[in-house]
Design a protein around this motif. Structure first.
Motif, PDB file in Angstrom:
ATOM      1  N   ALA A  93      16.807  56.535 -24.042  1.00  0.00           N
ATOM      2  CA  ALA A  93      18.022  56.048 -24.692  1.00  0.00           C
ATOM      3  C   ALA A  93      18.311  56.821 -25.981  1.00  0.00           C
ATOM      4  O   ALA A  93      19.467  57.156 -26.282  1.00  0.00           O
ATOM      5  CB  ALA A  93      17.890  54.550 -24.989  1.00  0.00           C
ATOM      6  N   GLY A  94      17.239  57.116 -26.739  1.00  0.00           N
ATOM      7  CA  GLY A  94      17.427  57.836 -27.991  1.00  0.00           C
ATOM      8  C   GLY A  94      17.951  59.242 -27.778  1.00  0.00           C
ATOM      9  O   GLY A  94      18.856  59.699 -28.498  1.00  0.00           O
ATOM     10  N   VAL A  95      17.411  59.933 -26.776  1.00  0.00           N
ATOM     11  CA  VAL A  95      17.886  61.289 -26.472  1.00  0.00           C
ATOM     12  C   VAL A  95      19.339  61.249 -26.013  1.00  0.00           C
ATOM     13  O   VAL A  95      20.165  62.078 -26.429  1.00  0.00           O
ATOM     14  CB  VAL A  95      16.983  61.950 -25.414  1.00  0.00           C
ATOM     15  CG1 VAL A  95      17.643  63.202 -24.830  1.00  0.00           C
ATOM     16  CG2 VAL A  95      15.634  62.310 -26.026  1.00  0.00           C
ATOM     17  N   ALA A  96      19.681  60.294 -25.169  1.00  0.00           N
ATOM     18  CA  ALA A  96      21.072  60.177 -24.687  1.00  0.00           C
ATOM     19  C   ALA A  96      22.026  59.970 -25.855  1.00  0.00           C
ATOM     20  O   ALA A  96      23.123  60.561 -25.902  1.00  0.00           O
ATOM     21  CB  ALA A  96      21.176  59.025 -23.690  1.00  0.00           C
ATOM     22  N   GLU A  97      21.629  59.153 -26.828  1.00  0.00           N
ATOM     23  CA  GLU A  97      22.482  58.909 -27.991  1.00  0.00           C
ATOM     24  C   GLU A  97      22.636  60.171 -28.833  1.00  0.00           C
ATOM     25  O   GLU A  97      23.745  60.510 -29.279  1.00  0.00           O
ATOM     26  CB  GLU A  97      21.889  57.787 -28.836  1.00  0.00           C
ATOM     27  CG  GLU A  97      22.730  57.429 -30.053  1.00  0.00           C
ATOM     28  CD  GLU A  97      22.115  56.326 -30.882  1.00  0.00           C
ATOM     29  OE1 GLU A  97      22.868  55.629 -31.582  1.00  0.00           O
ATOM     30  OE2 GLU A  97      20.871  56.167 -30.849  1.00  0.00           O
ATOM     31  N   GLN A  98      21.519  60.892 -29.073  1.00  0.00           N
ATOM     32  CA  GLN A  98      21.588  62.139 -29.840  1.00  0.00           C
ATOM     33  C   GLN A  98      22.526  63.138 -29.170  1.00  0.00           C
ATOM     34  O   GLN A  98      23.349  63.780 -29.825  1.00  0.00           O
ATOM     35  CB  GLN A  98      20.193  62.750 -29.950  1.00  0.00           C
ATOM     36  CG  GLN A  98      19.202  61.986 -30.785  1.00  0.00           C
ATOM     37  CD  GLN A  98      17.820  62.634 -30.714  1.00  0.00           C
ATOM     38  OE1 GLN A  98      17.687  63.855 -30.843  1.00  0.00           O
ATOM     39  NE2 GLN A  98      16.793  61.835 -30.483  1.00  0.00           N
ATOM     40  N   VAL A  99      22.401  63.240 -27.848  1.00  0.00           N
ATOM     41  CA  VAL A  99      23.208  64.202 -27.096  1.00  0.00           C
ATOM     42  C   VAL A  99      24.692  63.909 -27.256  1.00  0.00           C
ATOM     43  O   VAL A  99      25.506  64.814 -27.517  1.00  0.00           O
ATOM     44  CB  VAL A  99      22.795  64.183 -25.606  1.00  0.00           C
ATOM     45  CG1 VAL A  99      23.838  64.917 -24.759  1.00  0.00           C
ATOM     46  CG2 VAL A  99      21.420  64.809 -25.426  1.00  0.00           C
ATOM     47  N   GLU A 100      25.079  62.657 -27.099  1.00  0.00           N
ATOM     48  CA  GLU A 100      26.503  62.312 -27.191  1.00  0.00           C
ATOM     49  C   GLU A 100      27.053  62.612 -28.579  1.00  0.00           C
ATOM     50  O   GLU A 100      28.178  63.097 -28.723  1.00  0.00           O
ATOM     51  CB  GLU A 100      26.707  60.841 -26.825  1.00  0.00           C
ATOM     52  CG  GLU A 100      26.505  60.545 -25.352  1.00  0.00           C
ATOM     53  CD  GLU A 100      27.334  61.456 -24.445  1.00  0.00           C
ATOM     54  OE1 GLU A 100      28.557  61.601 -24.703  1.00  0.00           O
ATOM     55  OE2 GLU A 100      26.762  62.044 -23.516  1.00  0.00           O
ATOM     56  N   MET A 101      26.265  62.324 -29.604  1.00  0.00           N
ATOM     57  CA  MET A 101      26.723  62.581 -30.970  1.00  0.00           C
ATOM     58  C   MET A 101      26.884  64.082 -31.228  1.00  0.00           C
ATOM     59  O   MET A 101      27.882  64.518 -31.811  1.00  0.00           O
ATOM     60  CB  MET A 101      25.732  61.972 -31.962  1.00  0.00           C
ATOM     61  CG  MET A 101      25.662  60.461 -31.927  1.00  0.00           C
ATOM     62  SD  MET A 101      24.308  59.779 -32.924  1.00  0.00           S
ATOM     63  CE  MET A 101      24.902  60.110 -34.576  1.00  0.00           C
ATOM     64  N   VAL A 102      25.910  64.881 -30.774  1.00  0.00           N
ATOM     65  CA  VAL A 102      25.991  66.326 -30.995  1.00  0.00           C
ATOM     66  C   VAL A 102      27.112  66.942 -30.163  1.00  0.00           C
ATOM     67  O   VAL A 102      27.835  67.837 -30.640  1.00  0.00           O
ATOM     68  CB  VAL A 102      24.634  66.992 -30.688  1.00  0.00           C
ATOM     69  CG1 VAL A 102      24.761  68.514 -30.712  1.00  0.00           C
ATOM     70  CG2 VAL A 102      23.586  66.544 -31.697  1.00  0.00           C
ATOM     71  N   LYS A 103      27.319  66.470 -28.938  1.00  0.00           N
ATOM     72  CA  LYS A 103      28.420  66.990 -28.115  1.00  0.00           C
ATOM     73  C   LYS A 103      29.759  66.741 -28.788  1.00  0.00           C
ATOM     74  O   LYS A 103      30.649  67.599 -28.770  1.00  0.00           O
ATOM     75  CB  LYS A 103      28.384  66.348 -26.727  1.00  0.00           C
ATOM     76  CG  LYS A 103      27.275  66.888 -25.833  1.00  0.00           C
ATOM     77  CD  LYS A 103      27.207  66.158 -24.510  1.00  0.00           C
ATOM     78  CE  LYS A 103      28.357  66.520 -23.594  1.00  0.00           C
ATOM     79  NZ  LYS A 103      28.171  65.916 -22.243  1.00  0.00           N
ATOM     80  N   ALA A 104      29.907  65.579 -29.402  1.00  0.00           N
ATOM     81  CA  ALA A 104      31.167  65.270 -30.084  1.00  0.00           C
ATOM     82  C   ALA A 104      31.382  66.192 -31.283  1.00  0.00           C
ATOM     83  O   ALA A 104      32.501  66.688 -31.517  1.00  0.00           O
ATOM     84  CB  ALA A 104      31.161  63.810 -30.532  1.00  0.00           C
ATOM     85  N   ILE A 105      30.311  66.434 -32.036  1.00  0.00           N
ATOM     86  CA  ILE A 105      30.421  67.333 -33.192  1.00  0.00           C
ATOM     87  C   ILE A 105      30.752  68.748 -32.735  1.00  0.00           C
ATOM     88  O   ILE A 105      31.637  69.413 -33.284  1.00  0.00           O
ATOM     89  CB  ILE A 105      29.115  67.313 -34.003  1.00  0.00           C
ATOM     90  CG1 ILE A 105      28.929  65.947 -34.670  1.00  0.00           C
ATOM     91  CG2 ILE A 105      29.104  68.433 -35.047  1.00  0.00           C
ATOM     92  CD1 ILE A 105      27.565  65.750 -35.306  1.00  0.00           C
ATOM     93  N   ALA A 106      30.035  69.234 -31.720  1.00  0.00           N
ATOM     94  CA  ALA A 106      30.275  70.597 -31.214  1.00  0.00           C
ATOM     95  C   ALA A 106      31.694  70.744 -30.694  1.00  0.00           C
ATOM     96  O   ALA A 106      32.356  71.764 -30.942  1.00  0.00           O
ATOM     97  CB  ALA A 106      29.265  70.917 -30.115  1.00  0.00           C
TER      98      ALA A 106
END
Length: 468
Positions: free
Chosen positions: A293-306
């Motif tokens: 769950a933590g990795v999935a959350e990190q990924v979504e946040m970084v994808k939005a920033i990128a």
């Protein structure tokens, strides 16, 4: 590009009495072989080989102490050697002497699973340690790329791609066993996670590059292997867009494990060298550690920033084999850059700046490279503000060499003006000795006093870090 104050090597220059003492102590593990000496006077950089007068292969702290005592009696320099993967001439025997090769001191002494620490001899390499720890569900995260010895990594205060999350050797060394310049042995630090007892000698020796003593044993902090690990690669339209993505990610407090920047020149080199097919654009390599769950959350946040900075599609590597291939390609960036111009040499820089100034420093450096028409791919552990140029040049061409040295000088001055440092992880050796005073000013004299206190006869790796 020649070694300053270097003395031509000669096995016969060692006192006959010292040669006899070391031969009696070590047998055929003390050698005067020209080929072995040449090998031990060279690291992975463009710096020329400056061989020692003899090489001693030690197998214990007691043997190291005996070697140092013998050398001290004869005022002969001592140069520690791990695997020879350093990048600033750390192992060059600038004033002759005896190199102590610690590669045979490669025992893992004790793993304390419950306390997440391990005690090792200095010659253990990071890959050897992680192979030993894997079945215990543990790992040691500091990865400078090369399969360096952990004693050498402590001596150079090494870092690597995981530093943005796990820190550098400075944060992960709990204690050391060190042989001082008179052959006496001390132990610093310990296994407790904190202490307020006396001077922090562990931090004094971490990063001392063999100039204060020989590190023979290391106690390290360990970590549990994360439940979930995912890696991704995404391209950007400009290098500024890629760097601004990094800055926003870090300032947002997202606990990414790795963020690596490759400009389009370096990405093209990596594609060719590792037979990959990534878009030839400024690119970020990410890795995320944690729970599913933590990795999935990190990924979504970084994808939005990128996405907000024009980042392209994320290409994923979730299987261990794919991730290993990806990061091996990144770790081979130096050799990939060299392959762009066969026969040339590489000068690897490694400035580090506060994260808020990273975009300015990288952008100005990129313009400097283009305006001067040099081949200098950019790659970096940008999550902590650290980036490298691999300047590709012919050291025999004086004009080209002068141009590369001038570029490096401007880069360092730029980083210092932005509150940064001349070396984020490679260390000083003798390759960056001229920049130490510019960075530290009057504090350099305090460093000299420390050096004289620990090594009054200046026999411990002389000519490195400071001019005495």
């Amino acid at each position: 590009m020649n070694a300053p104050d270097a003395v031509p090597p000669s096995a016969s220059r060692l006192p006959a009495e010292l040669r006899a003492e070391l031969s009696a102590l070590l047998g055929d593990r003390f050698t005067l072989s020209a080929s072995v000496r040449t090998q031990h006077g060279k690291d992975e950089s463009y710096h020329p080989s400056v061989p020692p007068d003899g090489v001693a292969f030690a197998r214990s702290t007691e043997e190291v102490a005996a070697i140092v005592k013998a050398c001290a009696r004869h005022h002969v320099p001592v140069i520690p050697f791990g695997t020879g993967t350093s990048l600033e001439g750390h192992v060059a025997a600038l004033r002759g002497g005896v190199t102590i090769d610690l590669s045979q001191m490669n025992r893992i002494l004790a793993v304390h699973e419950g306390d997440l620490d391990v005690q090792i001899e200095a010659g253990v390499t990071r890959k050897q340690l992680n192979a030993h720890l894997r079945d215990l569900g543990l790992f040691f995260p500091i990865d400078p790329g090369a399969d360096a010895s952990l004693g050498g990594m402590a001596a150079t205060r090494a870092s690597g791609t995981n530093a943005v999350r796990y820190g550098t050797m400075r944060e992960n060394v709990l204690g050391l066993t060190v042989v001082l310049s008179d052959g006496s042995v001390i132990r610093t630090g310990g296994r407790a996670r904190k202490s307020a007892a006396g001077y922090d000698l562990t931090r004094v020796f971490v990063g001392s590059e063999g100039t204060l003593g020989v590190i023979t044993e290391v106690t390290l902090r360990l970590y549990g292997i994360p439940q979930a690990i995912s890696a991704a690669v995404t391209p950007f339209p400009t290098i500024e867009a890629a760097v601004n993505t990094v800055i926003e990610t870090i300032q947002s407090g997202i606990p990414v494990a790795r963020i690596e920047l490759l400009d389009e020149v370096q990405l093209d080199a990596v594609n060719r060298y590792a037979k990959l097919d990534y878009a030839v654009q400024p690119t970020l390599f990410f890795e995320f550690h944690g729970t599913e769950a933590g990795v999935a959350e990190q990924v979504e946040m970084v994808k939005a920033i990128a996405s907000g900075h024009g980042g392209g599609e994320f290409r994923w590597a979730t299987q261990a084999e794919d991730r290993n291939k990806l990061w091996q390609a990144r770790h081979n960036a130096y050799y990939a850059a060299l392959a762009l111009r066969p026969g040339a040499k590489g000068m690897a820089t490694d400035v580090c700046v506060p994260i808020s100034r990273l975009a300015d420093c990288v952008s100005e450096t990129k313009r400097d490279i283009e305006e001067n028409g040099v081949l200098a791919p950019i790659v970096g552990h940008v999550g902590d503000g650290n980036f490298h140029l691999t300047c590709i040049f012919d050291p025999a061409d004086r004009a080209e060499t002068a141009k590369i040295e001038a570029l490096n000088g401007r880069l360092v001055r730029r980083a210092l003006a932005m509150g940064g440092t001349c070396t984020g992880e490679h260390g000083v050796g003798y390759g960056k000795i001229d920049f130490v005073e510019a960075e530290h000013g009057p504090a350099v004299e305090a460093m000299r006093r420390l050096k004289r206190a620990f090594d009054p006869d200046n026999i411990m790796n002389p000519g490195k870090i400071l001019r005495i």
